[in-house]
Design a protein around this motif. Structure first.
Motif, PDB file in Angstrom:
ATOM      1  N   GLY A 104      27.812 -54.671 -22.140  1.00  0.00           N
ATOM      2  CA  GLY A 104      27.092 -55.245 -23.727  1.00  0.00           C
ATOM      3  C   GLY A 104      27.728 -54.938 -24.354  1.00  0.00           C
ATOM      4  O   GLY A 104      28.299 -54.037 -24.600  1.00  0.00           O
ATOM      5  N   GLU A 105      27.479 -55.598 -25.420  1.00  0.00           N
ATOM      6  CA  GLU A 105      27.894 -55.576 -26.843  1.00  0.00           C
ATOM      7  C   GLU A 105      27.745 -53.958 -27.551  1.00  0.00           C
ATOM      8  O   GLU A 105      29.139 -52.873 -27.724  1.00  0.00           O
ATOM      9  CB  GLU A 105      27.289 -56.151 -28.003  1.00  0.00           C
ATOM     10  CG  GLU A 105      27.808 -55.695 -29.266  1.00  0.00           C
ATOM     11  CD  GLU A 105      27.159 -56.879 -30.670  1.00  0.00           C
ATOM     12  OE1 GLU A 105      27.809 -57.914 -31.098  1.00  0.00           O
ATOM     13  OE2 GLU A 105      26.792 -56.475 -31.355  1.00  0.00           O
ATOM     14  N   PRO A 106      26.506 -52.768 -26.862  1.00  0.00           N
ATOM     15  CA  PRO A 106      26.882 -51.635 -27.927  1.00  0.00           C
ATOM     16  C   PRO A 106      27.226 -50.749 -26.853  1.00  0.00           C
ATOM     17  O   PRO A 106      27.864 -50.043 -27.417  1.00  0.00           O
ATOM     18  CB  PRO A 106      25.037 -51.425 -27.533  1.00  0.00           C
ATOM     19  CG  PRO A 106      24.167 -52.487 -27.218  1.00  0.00           C
ATOM     20  CD  PRO A 106      24.896 -53.571 -26.685  1.00  0.00           C
ATOM     21  N   THR A 189      13.198 -64.882 -22.252  1.00  0.00           N
ATOM     22  CA  THR A 189      13.241 -64.762 -23.355  1.00  0.00           C
ATOM     23  C   THR A 189      13.842 -63.270 -23.333  1.00  0.00           C
ATOM     24  O   THR A 189      13.299 -62.554 -22.190  1.00  0.00           O
ATOM     25  CB  THR A 189      12.687 -65.068 -25.066  1.00  0.00           C
ATOM     26  OG1 THR A 189      13.869 -65.153 -25.930  1.00  0.00           O
ATOM     27  CG2 THR A 189      11.578 -64.741 -24.987  1.00  0.00           C
ATOM     28  N   THR A 190      14.093 -63.230 -24.426  1.00  0.00           N
ATOM     29  CA  THR A 190      13.864 -61.105 -24.551  1.00  0.00           C
ATOM     30  C   THR A 190      13.415 -60.665 -25.219  1.00  0.00           C
ATOM     31  O   THR A 190      13.015 -61.576 -26.734  1.00  0.00           O
ATOM     32  CB  THR A 190      15.864 -60.406 -24.775  1.00  0.00           C
ATOM     33  OG1 THR A 190      16.257 -61.289 -25.491  1.00  0.00           O
ATOM     34  CG2 THR A 190      16.582 -61.144 -23.338  1.00  0.00           C
ATOM     35  N   ASP A 191      12.880 -59.917 -26.055  1.00  0.00           N
ATOM     36  CA  ASP A 191      12.720 -58.941 -27.228  1.00  0.00           C
ATOM     37  C   ASP A 191      13.332 -59.092 -28.546  1.00  0.00           C
ATOM     38  O   ASP A 191      12.969 -59.623 -29.709  1.00  0.00           O
ATOM     39  CB  ASP A 191      12.289 -57.180 -27.029  1.00  0.00           C
ATOM     40  CG  ASP A 191      13.271 -56.768 -26.379  1.00  0.00           C
ATOM     41  OD1 ASP A 191      14.944 -57.668 -25.847  1.00  0.00           O
ATOM     42  OD2 ASP A 191      13.383 -55.076 -26.321  1.00  0.00           O
ATOM     43  N   GLY A 192      14.766 -58.738 -28.234  1.00  0.00           N
ATOM     44  CA  GLY A 192      15.967 -59.311 -28.955  1.00  0.00           C
ATOM     45  C   GLY A 192      17.023 -59.451 -28.285  1.00  0.00           C
ATOM     46  O   GLY A 192      17.733 -59.473 -27.410  1.00  0.00           O
ATOM     47  N   LYS A 198      24.219 -54.967 -34.045  1.00  0.00           N
ATOM     48  CA  LYS A 198      22.772 -54.591 -34.915  1.00  0.00           C
ATOM     49  C   LYS A 198      21.751 -55.267 -33.939  1.00  0.00           C
ATOM     50  O   LYS A 198      21.674 -56.312 -33.169  1.00  0.00           O
ATOM     51  CB  LYS A 198      22.748 -55.702 -36.387  1.00  0.00           C
ATOM     52  CG  LYS A 198      22.377 -54.305 -37.485  1.00  0.00           C
ATOM     53  CD  LYS A 198      22.283 -54.725 -38.685  1.00  0.00           C
ATOM     54  CE  LYS A 198      22.973 -54.673 -40.169  1.00  0.00           C
ATOM     55  NZ  LYS A 198      23.395 -56.151 -40.030  1.00  0.00           N
ATOM     56  N   ALA A 199      20.327 -54.945 -33.592  1.00  0.00           N
ATOM     57  CA  ALA A 199      19.738 -55.969 -32.834  1.00  0.00           C
ATOM     58  C   ALA A 199      18.259 -56.780 -33.977  1.00  0.00           C
ATOM     59  O   ALA A 199      17.793 -56.283 -34.388  1.00  0.00           O
ATOM     60  CB  ALA A 199      17.792 -54.201 -32.661  1.00  0.00           C
ATOM     61  N   ARG A 224      15.460 -55.813 -23.161  1.00  0.00           N
ATOM     62  CA  ARG A 224      16.629 -55.438 -23.927  1.00  0.00           C
ATOM     63  C   ARG A 224      17.031 -54.836 -25.211  1.00  0.00           C
ATOM     64  O   ARG A 224      17.624 -53.888 -24.887  1.00  0.00           O
ATOM     65  CB  ARG A 224      17.487 -57.310 -24.169  1.00  0.00           C
ATOM     66  CG  ARG A 224      18.849 -56.351 -24.496  1.00  0.00           C
ATOM     67  CD  ARG A 224      19.784 -56.359 -24.438  1.00  0.00           C
ATOM     68  NE  ARG A 224      21.442 -55.791 -24.337  1.00  0.00           N
ATOM     69  CZ  ARG A 224      21.576 -54.596 -24.064  1.00  0.00           C
ATOM     70  NH1 ARG A 224      21.154 -53.802 -23.417  1.00  0.00           N
ATOM     71  NH2 ARG A 224      23.609 -54.277 -24.466  1.00  0.00           N
ATOM     72  N   THR A 225      16.964 -54.698 -26.383  1.00  0.00           N
ATOM     73  CA  THR A 225      16.623 -53.980 -26.995  1.00  0.00           C
ATOM     74  C   THR A 225      15.585 -52.822 -27.938  1.00  0.00           C
ATOM     75  O   THR A 225      15.799 -51.874 -28.170  1.00  0.00           O
ATOM     76  CB  THR A 225      16.533 -54.613 -29.033  1.00  0.00           C
ATOM     77  OG1 THR A 225      15.814 -55.435 -28.744  1.00  0.00           O
ATOM     78  CG2 THR A 225      17.895 -56.146 -28.800  1.00  0.00           C
TER      79      THR A 225
END
Ligand code: 6R9
Length: 653
Positions: A104-106, A189-192, A198-199, A224-225
């Motif tokens: 994951g990016e974070p 889809t995803t929430d964000g 950044k989200a 996700r976010t």
């Protein structure tokens, strides 16, 4: 013929070659005799490749081309694509092998074994069926690079539903036109999504896109976010509530070899994107064959990483279908290459001991810009094959890649193919081919490509012209969704007499007969490996109330390959075309199409150069955009127009 830019001309003077090392050749999957074997009997060659897959019913005929240009491959054969990508590896005792090292990016991580993948895909398949989704229904997916995106694609394949992934960066307008075109029943889809640390919201864009969309019954949202999102009662469902409680048992049904697998939209020369249709048996055969041989992949040993996004064909064929069919252990990375620092990719390569790395020239040039010292800080000794895709790679970037990433030894495979071709068509074979910086070189065994002139006659060594594919191949598109006529017209009309597929690319043979790709010959730009049509951006610009007319060109760009440069004429009473107005137009294009289509530069002009028949002469605009002496203006209706544009630009108007 297309006008070549100076950068492309340079490509053709390259004479260095890099033969494979003996050690590499000795262990390579591909051997030189593949070419002769395929030439001797193409259909037998492809039948042998299809044996790589598990068929519930064997085909009775390899190829039916009687209804050309609509091909049927492995006629009468039945298989389940998801079973081939997942279950059979578990059945063969490899359930504990990691399929996906998700990063994951974070900084969060998730390792998913084949056994876990089987459970996740089965649960999702059960969930989709519980919503009434059945074979042939369309499912649109707009998601970032999260594991659920892959689960969703495979779950569709498992139940025979047709997925259509829409790149996460596309605008609500772009998503809506794709959803409507295919009459999608479900949108996932995803929430964000995490982007550059950044989200960013995603679900709200989907909501905007789907306002009043009649075909859509349900929207499934992956968390996700964790950002709060509006939920439409009766339509929206959380993935975890819908999927997690489902049974992990799901019996895969066998589908016809020609059963539709997915639709993927790509830019054409007109504003309306084309829904490219791919089917099952032939596509999966070529995906698995090319992934095995072009990347020299060894199941259970290699760690593979394709940096594409699943929103593009490269993500479909070389993250999902090819690698998983071949029981690959792969890295899937969610984020951008410079978050949180410019060594992120190399850090991941070091951590997961990535041995095969497949990326795009635009990213290689970006790495070059960031500096050699960045990859040097990491242990990249695990890398043994490097790939490139998306646009011509300039020799300078190729050499940089070889020296700074491949320790001067890893073979580089420059792979030419398209959304339409489904899988790699032209590429060196590692361990076989002596590679040449900048050239994709040769059609793969089983594939036939030619460079022909205007009349469709093959040119000789040293000659240039159009790239055509003169024989059908298993992964070829089976049409444009809902538009048979456009399919014939777009790909098969240019060389109808010969029955060639015209790819839209210019190409050249060098003195050795190797193929060099020279970029598009139509009005399609290639920005960072993404296809964007000039017409699409022009339509977006003229949809803004201040714009009277717009002309868009792709200008050579040192990093992105091409950059979008727009020339606009503002309406009589519109603002003066200052900085603010231009910024507003750039944002407008991003909103209409997506940030990737944002023009690098917008020039406000009084006139556009047109021929007497009213065609905009983009060639001249490209000269301006690339700061060149403006070329031949004799066919202009009004030859003073170019002076007007040039002087207007100099005076800063
Ligand atoms: C896979 C993919 C296809 C267009 C294609 C060509 C360009 C792709 C290339 C290349 C030179 C390569 N292209 N790979 N040009 N050398 N190795 O990129 O599909 O997005 O449909 O783009 O990209 O112009 O026609 P897609």
């Amino acid at each position: 013929m297309t006008e070549q830019s100076p950068a492309l001309d340079n490509l053709l003077t390259e004479s260095r070659t890099f033969p494979p090392s003996e050690t590499f050749s000795a262990q390579a999957n591909a051997t030189a005799d593949f070419y002769a074997e395929a030439d001797a009997d193409r259909e037998a060659f492809w039948a042998k490749q299809a044996e790589r897959l598990h068929w519930d019913t064997k085909w009775s005929q390899v190829l039916d081309w009687t209804n050309a240009p609509f091909a049927k491959w492995f006629v009468g054969g039945k298989l389940n694509v998801a079973y081939n990508c997942v279950d059979r590896h578990v059945a063969d005792g490899h359930g504990e092998q990691v399929a996906i090292h998700w990063v994951g990016e974070p900084g969060d991580n998730r390792d998913i074994t084949y056994a876990q993948l089987k459970d996740e895909v089965s649960k999702a398949a059960n969930a989709f069926e519980s919503l009434g989704i059945t074979s042939g229904d369309r499912v649109a997916i707009q998601m970032p690079m999260v594991p659920e995106a892959i689960f969703a694609m495979l779950a569709c394949a498992r139940i025979g539903a047709v997925h259509s992934v829409v790149f996460g960066g596309f605008s609500p307008t772009a998503l809506r036109s794709r959803v409507d075109d295919q009459a999608a029943k479900i949108v996932i889809t995803t929430d964000g999504q995490y982007r550059r640390g950044k989200a960013a919201p995603m679900k709200v864009n989907v909501d905007e896109a789907l306002e009043g969309a009649e075909s859509v019954e349900k929207v499934i949202v992956v968390r996700r976010t964790g950002d709060e999102v509006p939920i439409t009662e009766g339509r929206d469902l959380w993935w975890h509530e819908l999927v997690d409680g489902q049974s992990a048992e799901h019996a895969p049904q066998a589908f016809d070899s020609e059963h539709p697998l997915f639709i993927l939209y790509t830019s054409g020369t007109t504003g309306k994107p084309k829904g490219i249709l791919h089917t099952s048996g032939g596509y999966l055969t070529q995906a698995a064959y090319t992934h095995h041989n072009v990347f020299d992949h060894k199941a259970g040993e290699d760690v593979y990483w394709c940096t594409a996004d699943i929103g593009w064909i490269t993500g479909h064929t070389y993250i999902v279908y090819g690698p998983l069919a071949n029981r690959t252990t792969q890295v899937v990375y969610e984020g951008t290459p410079n978050t949180p620092h410019e060594g992120r990719h190399w850090e991941i390569v070091q951590q997961h001991k990535v041995s095969i790395y497949y990326t795009a020239p635009t990213l290689i040039r970006t790495f070059m810009k960031w500096g050699n010292e960045i990859p040097q800080k990491y242990d990249l000794s695990s890398l043994r094959v490097l790939g490139s895709v998306g646009e011509p790679i300039n020799p300078e970037a190729w050499i940089w890649y070889r020296e700074n990433v491949g320790a001067n030894s890893a073979p580089i495979v420059d792979t030419w193919w398209q959304t339409e071709t489904g899988a790699i068509m032209i590429s060196p074979l590692p361990g076989v081919t002596a590679t040449k910086p900048g050239s994709a070189q040769k059609a793969l065994p089983g594939i036939s490509a030619k460079v022909v002139d205007d009349q469709g006659v093959e040119v000789g060594k040293g000659g240039g012209g159009y790239l055509v594919l003169d024989k059908p191949w298993p992964g070829m598109l089976r049409g444009i969704w809902g538009d048979e006529e456009r399919f014939r017209e777009t790909y098969w009309s240019r060389f109808a007499d010969q029955g060639y597929y015209f790819a839209g690319d210019g190409a050249k043979y060098d003195a050795d007969g190797d193929i060099w790709l020279l970029g598009r010959v139509d009005d399609v730009m290639n920005v960072s490996g993404h296809r964007i049509s000039t017409t699409e951006v022009e339509s977006a610009l003229v949809s803004h109330p201040t714009v009277a007319e717009a002309a868009v060109v792709g200008a050579t760009d040192p990093t992105t390959g091409q950059g979008i440069v727009a020339f606009v004429i503002l309406r009589g009473n519109a603002v003066d075309g200052g900085e603010e107005a231009v910024q507003e137009l750039r944002d407008h294009v991003a909103k209409e199409i997506g940030p990737i289509a944002k023009p690098r530069q917008i020039l406000v002009v009084q006139e556009l150069p047109k021929t007497r028949s009213g065609k905009i002469m983009r060639r001249l605009l490209r000269d301006v955009a690339e700061n060149r002496q403006v070329g031949d203006v004799t066919t202009l209706a009004d030859s003073s127009v170019m002076d007007l544009i040039s002087s207007g630009l100099k005076s800063g108007k």
